[in-house]
Design a protein around this motif. Structure first.
Motif, PDB file in Angstrom:
ATOM      1  N   TYR A 430       0.997  -1.245   0.011  1.00  0.00           N
ATOM      2  CA  TYR A 430       0.134   0.203  -0.033  1.00  0.00           C
ATOM      3  C   TYR A 430       0.835   1.170   0.123  1.00  0.00           C
ATOM      4  CZ  TYR A 430      -4.077  -3.050   1.303  1.00  0.00           C
ATOM      5  OH  TYR A 430      -4.938  -3.956   1.286  1.00  0.00           O
ATOM      6  N   LYS A 431       1.749   1.406   0.841  1.00  0.00           N
ATOM      7  CA  LYS A 431       2.806   2.359   0.866  1.00  0.00           C
ATOM      8  C   LYS A 431       3.612   2.680  -0.378  1.00  0.00           C
ATOM      9  CE  LYS A 431       3.661   2.205   5.805  1.00  0.00           C
ATOM     10  NZ  LYS A 431       4.677   1.976   6.901  1.00  0.00           N
ATOM     11  N   LEU A 432       4.005   1.499  -1.154  1.00  0.00           N
ATOM     12  CA  LEU A 432       4.625   1.516  -2.252  1.00  0.00           C
ATOM     13  C   LEU A 432       3.790   2.109  -3.585  1.00  0.00           C
ATOM     14  CD1 LEU A 432       7.019   0.725  -4.326  1.00  0.00           C
ATOM     15  CD2 LEU A 432       5.781  -1.368  -4.460  1.00  0.00           C
ATOM     16  N   LEU A 433       2.300   1.573  -3.422  1.00  0.00           N
ATOM     17  CA  LEU A 433       1.321   2.384  -4.578  1.00  0.00           C
ATOM     18  C   LEU A 433       1.417   3.678  -4.397  1.00  0.00           C
ATOM     19  CD1 LEU A 433      -1.200  -0.577  -4.697  1.00  0.00           C
ATOM     20  CD2 LEU A 433       0.690  -0.175  -6.196  1.00  0.00           C
ATOM     21  N   ASN A 434       1.235   4.031  -2.959  1.00  0.00           N
ATOM     22  CA  ASN A 434       1.044   5.284  -2.757  1.00  0.00           C
ATOM     23  C   ASN A 434       2.232   6.438  -3.096  1.00  0.00           C
ATOM     24  OD1 ASN A 434      -1.773   5.748  -1.790  1.00  0.00           O
ATOM     25  ND2 ASN A 434      -1.028   4.582   0.184  1.00  0.00           N
ATOM     26  N   ALA A 435       3.299   5.728  -2.973  1.00  0.00           N
ATOM     27  CA  ALA A 435       4.773   6.393  -3.264  1.00  0.00           C
ATOM     28  C   ALA A 435       4.731   6.412  -4.761  1.00  0.00           C
ATOM     29  CB  ALA A 435       5.987   5.690  -2.815  1.00  0.00           C
ATOM     30  N   LEU A 436       4.297   5.640  -5.667  1.00  0.00           N
ATOM     31  CA  LEU A 436       4.557   5.498  -6.885  1.00  0.00           C
ATOM     32  C   LEU A 436       3.505   6.558  -7.515  1.00  0.00           C
ATOM     33  CD1 LEU A 436       4.461   1.736  -7.684  1.00  0.00           C
ATOM     34  CD2 LEU A 436       6.598   3.185  -8.214  1.00  0.00           C
ATOM     35  N   ALA A 437       2.257   6.899  -7.002  1.00  0.00           N
ATOM     36  CA  ALA A 437       1.327   7.850  -7.332  1.00  0.00           C
ATOM     37  C   ALA A 437       1.896   9.056  -7.160  1.00  0.00           C
ATOM     38  CB  ALA A 437       0.030   7.603  -6.595  1.00  0.00           C
ATOM     39  N   ALA A 438       2.441   9.135  -5.914  1.00  0.00           N
ATOM     40  CA  ALA A 438       3.263  10.611  -5.547  1.00  0.00           C
ATOM     41  C   ALA A 438       4.332  10.724  -6.651  1.00  0.00           C
ATOM     42  CB  ALA A 438       3.763  10.537  -4.261  1.00  0.00           C
ATOM     43  N   GLU A 439       5.034   9.964  -7.246  1.00  0.00           N
ATOM     44  CA  GLU A 439       5.715  10.399  -8.071  1.00  0.00           C
ATOM     45  C   GLU A 439       5.423  10.623  -9.626  1.00  0.00           C
ATOM     46  OE1 GLU A 439       8.187   6.760  -8.375  1.00  0.00           O
ATOM     47  OE2 GLU A 439       8.941   6.809  -6.480  1.00  0.00           O
ATOM     48  N   GLY A 440       4.049  10.308  -9.570  1.00  0.00           N
ATOM     49  CA  GLY A 440       3.285  10.924 -10.794  1.00  0.00           C
ATOM     50  C   GLY A 440       2.893   9.612 -11.634  1.00  0.00           C
ATOM     51  N   LYS A 441       2.964   8.349 -11.262  1.00  0.00           N
ATOM     52  CA  LYS A 441       2.629   7.293 -11.928  1.00  0.00           C
ATOM     53  C   LYS A 441       1.096   7.347 -12.019  1.00  0.00           C
ATOM     54  CE  LYS A 441       6.789   5.519 -12.210  1.00  0.00           C
ATOM     55  NZ  LYS A 441       7.766   5.346 -13.349  1.00  0.00           N
ATOM     56  N   ALA A 442       0.694   6.728 -12.964  1.00  0.00           N
ATOM     57  CA  ALA A 442      -1.067   6.495 -13.312  1.00  0.00           C
ATOM     58  C   ALA A 442      -1.053   5.072 -12.715  1.00  0.00           C
ATOM     59  CB  ALA A 442      -1.350   6.860 -14.553  1.00  0.00           C
ATOM     60  N   ILE A 443      -1.915   4.993 -11.771  1.00  0.00           N
ATOM     61  CA  ILE A 443      -2.036   3.413 -11.400  1.00  0.00           C
ATOM     62  C   ILE A 443      -3.799   3.063 -11.331  1.00  0.00           C
ATOM     63  CG2 ILE A 443      -1.801   1.865  -9.329  1.00  0.00           C
ATOM     64  CD1 ILE A 443       0.527   3.707  -8.516  1.00  0.00           C
ATOM     65  N   ILE A 444      -3.861   1.614 -11.792  1.00  0.00           N
ATOM     66  CA  ILE A 444      -4.956   1.111 -11.665  1.00  0.00           C
ATOM     67  C   ILE A 444      -4.902  -0.017 -10.881  1.00  0.00           C
ATOM     68  CG2 ILE A 444      -6.693  -0.428 -13.083  1.00  0.00           C
ATOM     69  CD1 ILE A 444      -6.224   1.423 -15.541  1.00  0.00           C
ATOM     70  N   VAL A 445      -5.868  -0.292  -9.807  1.00  0.00           N
ATOM     71  CA  VAL A 445      -5.742  -1.436  -9.059  1.00  0.00           C
ATOM     72  C   VAL A 445      -7.091  -2.182  -9.005  1.00  0.00           C
ATOM     73  CG1 VAL A 445      -5.646  -2.071  -6.532  1.00  0.00           C
ATOM     74  CG2 VAL A 445      -4.124  -0.250  -7.287  1.00  0.00           C
ATOM     75  N   ILE A 446      -7.212  -3.279  -9.341  1.00  0.00           N
ATOM     76  CA  ILE A 446      -8.306  -4.198  -9.477  1.00  0.00           C
ATOM     77  C   ILE A 446      -8.114  -5.120  -8.393  1.00  0.00           C
ATOM     78  CG2 ILE A 446      -9.567  -6.080 -10.618  1.00  0.00           C
ATOM     79  CD1 ILE A 446      -7.793  -5.003 -13.216  1.00  0.00           C
ATOM     80  N   SER A 447      -9.229  -4.917  -7.244  1.00  0.00           N
ATOM     81  CA  SER A 447      -9.217  -5.879  -6.236  1.00  0.00           C
ATOM     82  C   SER A 447     -10.686  -6.141  -5.617  1.00  0.00           C
ATOM     83  CB  SER A 447      -8.574  -5.131  -4.991  1.00  0.00           C
ATOM     84  OG  SER A 447      -8.822  -5.767  -3.855  1.00  0.00           O
ATOM     85  N   SER A 448     -10.758  -7.503  -5.239  1.00  0.00           N
ATOM     86  CA  SER A 448     -11.913  -8.236  -4.864  1.00  0.00           C
ATOM     87  C   SER A 448     -12.138  -7.723  -3.494  1.00  0.00           C
ATOM     88  CB  SER A 448     -11.845  -9.685  -5.004  1.00  0.00           C
ATOM     89  OG  SER A 448     -11.771 -10.075  -6.402  1.00  0.00           O
ATOM     90  N   GLU A 449     -11.008  -7.045  -2.589  1.00  0.00           N
ATOM     91  CA  GLU A 449     -11.419  -6.748  -1.400  1.00  0.00           C
ATOM     92  C   GLU A 449     -11.771  -5.380  -1.345  1.00  0.00           C
ATOM     93  OE1 GLU A 449      -8.433  -8.067   1.349  1.00  0.00           O
ATOM     94  OE2 GLU A 449      -7.688  -9.564  -0.097  1.00  0.00           O
ATOM     95  N   LEU A 450     -13.109  -5.012  -1.083  1.00  0.00           N
ATOM     96  CA  LEU A 450     -13.483  -3.851  -1.068  1.00  0.00           C
ATOM     97  C   LEU A 450     -12.725  -2.712   0.135  1.00  0.00           C
ATOM     98  CD1 LEU A 450     -17.421  -3.673  -1.120  1.00  0.00           C
ATOM     99  CD2 LEU A 450     -15.823  -3.362  -2.927  1.00  0.00           C
ATOM    100  N   PRO A 451     -12.590  -3.363   1.381  1.00  0.00           N
ATOM    101  CA  PRO A 451     -11.638  -2.370   2.151  1.00  0.00           C
ATOM    102  C   PRO A 451     -10.330  -2.094   1.428  1.00  0.00           C
ATOM    103  CG  PRO A 451     -12.580  -4.380   3.307  1.00  0.00           C
ATOM    104  CD  PRO A 451     -12.819  -4.555   1.717  1.00  0.00           C
ATOM    105  N   GLU A 452      -9.596  -2.694   0.732  1.00  0.00           N
ATOM    106  CA  GLU A 452      -8.711  -2.641   0.011  1.00  0.00           C
ATOM    107  C   GLU A 452      -8.920  -1.394  -0.970  1.00  0.00           C
ATOM    108  OE1 GLU A 452      -5.306  -5.290  -0.725  1.00  0.00           O
ATOM    109  OE2 GLU A 452      -6.137  -5.322  -2.698  1.00  0.00           O
TER     110      GLU A 452
END
Length: 502
Positions: A430-452
């Protein structure tokens, strides 16, 4: 199981590990990736032989040396990594080696009837004659469960059985588990999903670094206590911070994407620095959209635009060259070359960077990058030359993530990025994905876990039966998501709040 030791080349997987199971009990086995859970259960199911220790079954010492022997003793296992033969039917997979015969000839009709009876007991709508390779990961998981049930085991090991299942399928599985409990079957339940552990387990045993930590009651022990025992530290529970990306350039735009009934006129965009979550029930078309964008499946119509330019993507190679990376939900078949080592797997998508004029690979450069990502992602491996197949499922997932980080793609699609990953590793990702977004990456996350989805997403795209039925702002409720996930309409519903922020 008492004082169980097991070592592999360069790794001591178990050190005096222990576990006990009572008849009619659901006993959860928990720990971080690499804690030794699956190794301990593979010893019980005859996949591995122990180096030391004692195994008692019904009070009698046993030396289980093969899966067939374990099955004969009444021990069944549903593996985390699917072990089906993809070119056979569901029924053939369930009864492989135990096929019914009539006058010495395979009785295919009886085979299919027996499989259909098991599916009916599971409330599973699945044709026994369907080829496994045509099934989704979730349906393949249900076939694995059916196969284990067919052995009428007295000890049943379930290793991440719900990793690919939706809520309705999980409810059906729990009903099956409760029925087996009533029949006196002892169930070992390995999962990283805390809500499941609280709902289904009588006791919980925690392991860490191959060793036994402790056993606690399932219902009465706070989740925080279990997590602390697992990771040996307190995890932060950061709240979602949604950045203002309304003025950021659009990195990826999908227009009118179609592929049969799987994808119906899907359009959306993702901006630089944004995490767009995709939610929906099984079969909604989320993975199909990702595979079509990445060129893994051919689309019938639609346009893909990257940084304002229309791109022609007809293969994964085209997508990678356009700056798109895709982490598949099925890492074993589509994410890793399991026979190669960690170093080569991390470098796979970036080999041109390490190839000299004469076609000679820069092994030193590959090693430097691999070691860097092993440290950054805390991949548990004795070295970068360890074969990927010898890593735990969660650490294999981290290797796939490292591959796309090294490629430095501007657009990253993560399909079930934390499937089979423990709570500590989830927090790191989770921290990694947020860091990547902060760097300007565009991210799509597909998850079956609603809390995630809710924890990660700046916006949430919801699909139902191949259609995009709504786009919600981050912080939306689970009820709003589920309403759209069951809404059969072609128009995109975007909330007034989202229109205002956009």
């Amino acid at each position: 199981m008492t004082d169980i030791d097991k070592s592999f080349p360069g790794v001591r997987a178990l050190a005096k590990a222990r576990f006990e199971l009572l008849p009619g009990e659901v006993h959860a086995l928990m720990g971080e990736n690499g804690a030794g859970k699956s190794t301990l259960m593979k010893i019980l199911s005859g996949v591995y032989t122990r180096d030391a220790g004692t195994v008692l079954l019904n009070g009698q010492p046993v030396d289980i040396t093969s899966p067939r022997q374990a099955q004969d003793l009444g021990v069944g296992i549903i593996h985390q990594e699917l072990a089906l033969m993809r070119d056979l039917t569901a029924a053939q997979n369930i009864f492989i080696g135990r096929e019914p015969r009539r006058f010495g000839i395979l009785d295919e009709r009886q085979l299919n009837r027996d499989a259909a009876a098991i599916f009916a007991s599971m409330n599973l709508k699945l044709e026994p004659t369907v080829r496994v390779e045509t099934l989704t990961i979730a349906k393949q998981q249900m076939v694995e469960i059916a196969k284990a049930l067919s052995y009428r085991s007295r000890v049943l090991i379930m290793d991440e059985p719900t990793a690919a299942l939706n809520d309705a399928e999980i409810a059906e599985l729990f009903a099956i588990i409760n029925r087996l409990k009533a029949e006196g079957v002892g169930i070992v339940y390995i999962s990283h999903k805390m809500d499941e552990i609280k709902r289904i387990s009588d006791r919980v045993t925690i392991m860490r670094d191959g060793e036994y930590v402790g056993t606690v009651p399932g219902a009465d022990t706070p989740i925080e206590t279990i997590i602390s025992m697992m990771v040996g530290r307190t995890l932060s529970n950061d709240t979602l911070v949604i950045p203002n990306t309304a003025d950021a350039p659009i990195a990826l735009e999908v227009k009118n994407l179609n592929r049969g009934r799987e994808i119906r006129d899907v359009s959306f965009s993702v901006r630089k620095g944004e995490i767009l979550g995709f939610a929906g029930l099984m079969g909604a078309g989320r993975t199909e959209v990702a595979r079509a964008i990445f060129g893994a499946d051919r689309r019938e119509s639609g346009e893909i635009w990257v940084h304002g330019q229309r791109v022609g993507i007809s293969s994964p190679k085209d997508a990678v060259e356009a700056g798109i990376g895709y982490l598949s939900e099925d890492r074993k078949h589509f994410g890793l070359a399991t026979g190669l080592d960690v170093r080569n797997n991390i470098a796979l998508a970036s080999l041109q960077r390490f190839t000299g004029p004469a076609g000679v690979l820069d092994e030193a450069g590959m090693q430097k990058e691999a070691v860097g990502y092993i440290r950054q992602l805390a991949i548990k491996t004795p070295s970068d030359t360890q074969e990927a197949r010898l890593l735990s499922g969660g650490n294999q997932q981290k290797v796939v993530i490292a591959k796309w980080l090294l490629r430095d793609c501007d657009i990253l699609i993560f399909d079930e990025p934390t499937r089979g990953i423990d709570v500590g590793a989830k927090s790191e990702i989770y921290k990694l994905l947020n860091a990547l977004a902060a760097e300007g990456k565009a991210i799509i996350v597909i998850s079956s876990e609603l809390p995630e989805v809710l924890r990660l997403s700046h916006r949430i795209a919801v699909m139902c039966e191949g259609r995009l039925t709504g786009i919600l702002p981050g912080g939306a409720s689970q009820e709003e998501i589920m309403r759209l996930a069951t809404l059969r309409q072609s128009s995109v519903v975007e909330s007034a709040t989202q229109r205002k922020t956009a």
